[in-house]
Scaffold this active site. Sequence first.
Site, short mmCIF file in Angstrom:
data_model
loop_
_atom_site.label_atom_id
_atom_site.label_comp_id
_atom_site.label_asym_id
_atom_site.label_seq_id
_atom_site.Cartn_x
_atom_site.Cartn_y
_atom_site.Cartn_z
N GLU A 96 0.82 -1.21 0.00
CA GLU A 96 0.00 0.00 0.00
C GLU A 96 0.85 1.26 0.00
O GLU A 96 1.95 1.29 0.55
CB GLU A 96 -0.93 -0.02 1.22
CG GLU A 96 -1.91 -1.18 1.13
CD GLU A 96 -2.91 -1.23 2.27
OE1 GLU A 96 -4.02 -1.71 2.03
OE2 GLU A 96 -2.59 -0.81 3.39
N CYS A 109 3.46 8.49 1.23
CA CYS A 109 3.97 7.53 2.20
C CYS A 109 4.13 6.20 1.47
O CYS A 109 3.15 5.61 1.03
CB CYS A 109 2.95 7.43 3.34
SG CYS A 109 3.35 6.20 4.57
N CYS A 116 6.64 -7.08 6.90
CA CYS A 116 7.80 -6.67 7.69
C CYS A 116 8.14 -7.77 8.66
O CYS A 116 7.26 -8.43 9.21
CB CYS A 116 7.53 -5.37 8.44
SG CYS A 116 8.96 -4.77 9.36
N CYS A 120 6.72 -5.54 15.30
CA CYS A 120 6.36 -4.62 16.39
C CYS A 120 4.93 -4.93 16.84
O CYS A 120 4.05 -5.17 16.02
CB CYS A 120 6.50 -3.17 15.96
SG CYS A 120 8.21 -2.77 15.51
N CYS A 123 1.66 -2.98 15.30
CA CYS A 123 1.69 -2.60 13.88
C CYS A 123 0.99 -3.63 13.01
O CYS A 123 1.29 -4.83 13.08
CB CYS A 123 3.15 -2.44 13.45
SG CYS A 123 3.34 -2.17 11.68
N CYS A 345 -1.39 5.80 9.63
CA CYS A 345 -0.12 5.21 10.06
C CYS A 345 -0.32 3.87 10.75
O CYS A 345 -1.11 3.78 11.68
CB CYS A 345 0.48 6.13 11.11
SG CYS A 345 1.99 6.81 10.60
#
Length: 370
Positions: A96, A109, A116, A120, A123, A345
């Site tokens: 995205e 962004c 990933c 975390c 996230c 975010c």
Amino acid sequence: MDPVADKLNLLGMPQGELEAMFVAWGEKPFHARQLMRWIYQRGVSDFEAMTDLSRSLRQRLQETTVIEPPAVISQHDSADGTVKWLFESGYGQAVETVFIPEPGRGTLCISSQVGCMLDCAFCATGAQGFNRNLTKAEIIGQVWHANQVLPRRDNDDADFAVTNVVFMGMGEPLANYRNVVPALELLISDLGYGLSHRRVTVSTSGLVPNLDRLGDECNVALAVSLHAPNDPLRDELVPINKMHPVNALLEACWRYAAKRPSRHVTFEYVMLDGINDSVAHADELAALLKDRPAKVNLIPFNPFAGTRYTRSPDDVIEKFQDRLREHGLVTTTRRTRGDDISAACGQLAGKVSDRVRNRLSQKTKRMATA
Ligand code: SAH
Ligand code: SF4
């Protein structure tokens, strides 16, 4: 068979490699500069339109190469003007990209990886796992596409919509160093997008060795996802902290800042209700950053399906911000944009086929108890 599959994609290719290609063809290296101006400054992908290249060169380019951004699966437009694209990443996967318009600027962004690995706790991307690094063409292609489809600013042909680029989409940019750094160079190079190095930001959760390399090799703005003011809490929220603890990370940040005049580091701090948002946390954070080239950006947590966290209430965020300011720290709170289309975010999840067998959070837990 896909007719372009075996053609070389020139999008995102560094100037030196393009020059080497032309030299290998028995052509002059300066054609690389001509080609780059067409691709990045004029947004042209059709070789036929590149009228300052000879007909035979255009033909050879046409036969053996392409300028091809990743294919778009969908575009969503938020009520607040934010735009989100889903780009095809192969095998049913997608990454995205989000465009955030503001008065006088347009921030894109972008993603650097399919998923990933760094896991975390708060996230959505981390929760999806990791599949692969994006290529240079896939990274720069996000910018190329956005500039292609968004209206030019002030209706001026030369003024692309994207004025700022932040690596805050899916993935950890410093874990894909090999492709991210050439992309950064194209963003700031005069033959590429020619953005000021202050308008290009790498956001990292703190891969210290590559942070040091970046400081030597590339002059871009740095944002560091700190999120906690001490090791026990950061170990829990950002598992890579067990390899690169807070002090080692901060030392690398100060080295980064010292390498260029007037550099500072922005520290991102996600506000998680009852976890890291007390006044005592603010005091601890201020003690780490006081009198350093540091700014703080508080990010209200953006929830996603399956998360165990909630966003700190507005008055708690305000109190935290005031406390940091009392300590003399420049502190801002990020306004949530595009949450009606899950573009805020940390909400970027795309579609990822996880290939990580060992979760970093579990691996580091085992390391700690070994
Ligand atoms: N991997 C890089 C860049 C991508 S994440 C990094 O971690 O810095 C971009 C920013 O969004 C980071 O500061 C990240 O910690 C933050 N973030 C992740 N999940 C979030 C969430 N659910 N709500 C708010 N911010 C989040
Ligand atoms: Fe990866 Fe950044 Fe998400 Fe952590 S916050 S899992 S490093 S994308």
